[in-house]
Design an enzyme around this catalytic site. Structure first.
Site, mmCIF file in Angstrom:
data_model
loop_
_atom_site.group_PDB
_atom_site.id
_atom_site.type_symbol
_atom_site.label_atom_id
_atom_site.label_comp_id
_atom_site.label_asym_id
_atom_site.label_seq_id
_atom_site.Cartn_x
_atom_site.Cartn_y
_atom_site.Cartn_z
ATOM 1 N N GLY A 118 0.830 -1.210 0.000
ATOM 2 C CA GLY A 118 0.000 0.000 0.000
ATOM 3 C C GLY A 118 0.858 1.251 0.000
ATOM 4 C CG ASP A 142 0.748 -8.413 7.065
ATOM 5 O OD1 ASP A 142 0.821 -8.748 8.260
ATOM 6 O OD2 ASP A 142 0.166 -7.387 6.682
ATOM 7 C CG MET A 184 -1.230 -8.970 13.974
ATOM 8 S SD MET A 184 -0.240 -7.463 14.046
ATOM 9 C CE MET A 184 -1.273 -6.454 15.096
ATOM 10 N NE ARG A 278 -8.071 -19.497 31.183
ATOM 11 C CZ ARG A 278 -9.120 -20.173 31.695
ATOM 12 N NH1 ARG A 278 -10.066 -20.643 30.894
ATOM 13 N NH2 ARG A 278 -9.203 -20.383 32.994
HETATM 14 O O1 F6P Z 1 0.131 -5.074 7.986
HETATM 15 C C1 F6P Z 1 0.756 -5.258 9.210
HETATM 16 C C2 F6P Z 1 -0.243 -5.428 10.321
HETATM 17 O O2 F6P Z 1 0.474 -5.690 11.512
HETATM 18 C C3 F6P Z 1 -1.285 -6.525 10.075
HETATM 19 O O3 F6P Z 1 -0.771 -7.807 10.261
HETATM 20 C C4 F6P Z 1 -2.351 -6.091 11.047
HETATM 21 O O4 F6P Z 1 -3.628 -6.536 10.622
HETATM 22 C C5 F6P Z 1 -2.292 -4.598 10.995
HETATM 23 O O5 F6P Z 1 -1.006 -4.262 10.513
HETATM 24 C C6 F6P Z 1 -2.524 -3.909 12.309
HETATM 25 O O6 F6P Z 1 -2.505 -2.536 12.098
HETATM 26 P P1 F6P Z 1 -2.536 -1.459 13.265
HETATM 27 O O7 F6P Z 1 -1.118 -1.227 13.690
HETATM 28 O O8 F6P Z 1 -3.136 -0.269 12.609
HETATM 29 O O9 F6P Z 1 -3.364 -1.996 14.387
#
Ligand code: F6P
Length: 360
Positions: A118, A142, A184, A278
């Site tokens: 992006g 990611d 994530m 949990r």
């Molecule tokens: O793209 C990196 C990332 O850590 C993703 O894995 C996660 O969904 C997102 O960014 C979290 O973003 P933020 O820091 O805005 O919570």
């Protein structure tokens, strides 16, 4: 090819481990080898929007502590698309020309942008519009920038998630619990799959492989009947509920934030297997702290390669890791190729071969 005297560097999008190591490498190579000045631009493109532009001179005798430091000393943001910049009154404005003007005001001959798909798309659009000499470096936990086998930050995130799994095995076994670990990765299951295999998970759910909860229950129960009365389930944040909905919340700036599928699964597993469950949500721990040796190597290699590209006048390129070496590819091509987990790929086959339940 004009003479290079001064270059800028910025970090954009979510932070990750290894960003500071890139800043250090770029400074060492650009200042120490080529004799240029390096300006660190604060808070991604917002530093170029500010008047005066917000920058810091990066000096070779000060950057060494950056090698092991987490986060980014330059600051970053994953909000505020300059082409539709949000204003306090709720409207948006195109502020791209201010950024371009900021680059020229600083007398930059080139700019290194460190970002995910992006951020690199936005930086490229700015570069095309304003004639900026841009070189990109891919970073993202990611690992979804397709053209490069590795992006900075991914290896550290996998290490952190793996270490968490190593620890959770003991507590889960001690209490005969099912522990669901939510990781994530946005739409890509790379962190879940890599850490899940490395950390000995019993179930791994990723967005790329549709699951049926009955298979998950059966796997956990089979372990129970074999006397393995605990299980570790790794789930990627973008895995949907059984009815196909993403579990997410709206953030304070109106953004969609993934998270909560772990709790959803825990309730289902508890209800259907009777196991005590949990949930551990690793969240931003996956982005924080000291980078792994592999990320430091990648950061150093990418930093030097990006500076060399500038020295050769090769712009609109991104450095990538392919077949054990760094090569450069056009940024447009690099960001076109978004890479999720291949359901027929080696790691999925490995997981199946280990008897890990993937939910299908
Ligand atoms: O793209 C990196 C990332 O850590 C993703 O894995 C996660 O969904 C997102 O960014 C979290 O973003 P933020 O820091 O805005 O919570």
């Amino acid at each position: 090819m004009g003479e290079i005297k001064r270059i800028g560097i910025l970090t954009s999008g979510g932070d990750c481990a290894g960003l500071n190591a890139v800043i250090r490498a770029v400074t060492h190579c650009a200042v120490g080898i080529y004799g240029w000045e390096v300006l660190g631009i604060c808070k991604a493109t917002q530093g170029l929007m500010s008047r005066p532009p917000q920058v810091m001179f990066l000096e070779i005798n000060k950057v060494d502590p950056l090698l092991t430091m987490g986060g980014t000393v330059l600051g970053t943001t994953n909000k505020g698309d300059p082409f539709a910049f949000p204003l306090p009154d709720g409207t948006v404005r195109d502020r791209s020309e201010e950024i371009i003007e900021g680059y020229h005001k600083l007398g930059l001959n080139a700019l290194i942008g460190i970002g995910g798909d992006g951020s690199l798309a936005i930086l490229r659009r700015l570069a095309q519009q304003g004639g900026l000499n841009l070189v990109g470096i891919p970073k993202t936990i990611d690992n979804d920038v397709g053209i490069t086998e590795r992006s900075i930050g991914f290896d550290t995130a996998v290490n952190i998630a793996t270490e968490a799994l190593d620890r959770l095995h003991f507590t889960a076994a001690s209490h005969n619990r099912v522990i669901i670990v939510e990781v994530m990765g946005r739409d890509a299951g790379h962190i879940a799959l890599n850490a899940g295999i490395a950390g000995g998970a019993h179930v791994i759910l990723i967005p790329e492989i549709p699951y049926n909860l009955e298979n998950v229950y059966r796997h956990i129960q089979k372990r129970q009947t074999r006397g393995q009365d605990y299980s570790i389930v790794v789930v990627s944040e973008a895995v949907c509920t059984e009815s196909g909905e993403l579990v997410q919340q709206t953030g304070q700036f109106g953004e969609c934030r993934l998270g909560g599928i772990g709790q959803y699964l825990a309730e289902k597993v508890a209800a259907h297997t009777g196991a005590e469950t949990r949930v551990t949500v690793l969240g931003h721990t996956q982005r924080g702290g000291t980078s792994s040796p592999l990320d430091r190597l990648l950061a150093s290699t990418f930093g030097v390669a990006a500076v060399d590209l500038i020295a050769q006048g090769k712009y609109d390129q991104m450095v990538t890791w392919q077949n054990r070496q760094v090569v450069s590819v056009p940024i447009a091509e690099a960001i076109e190729d978004y890479r999720v987990v291949d359901p027929r790929g080696t790691l999925v086959k490995t997981a199946r071969g280990l008897g890990i339940c993937l939910g299908d």
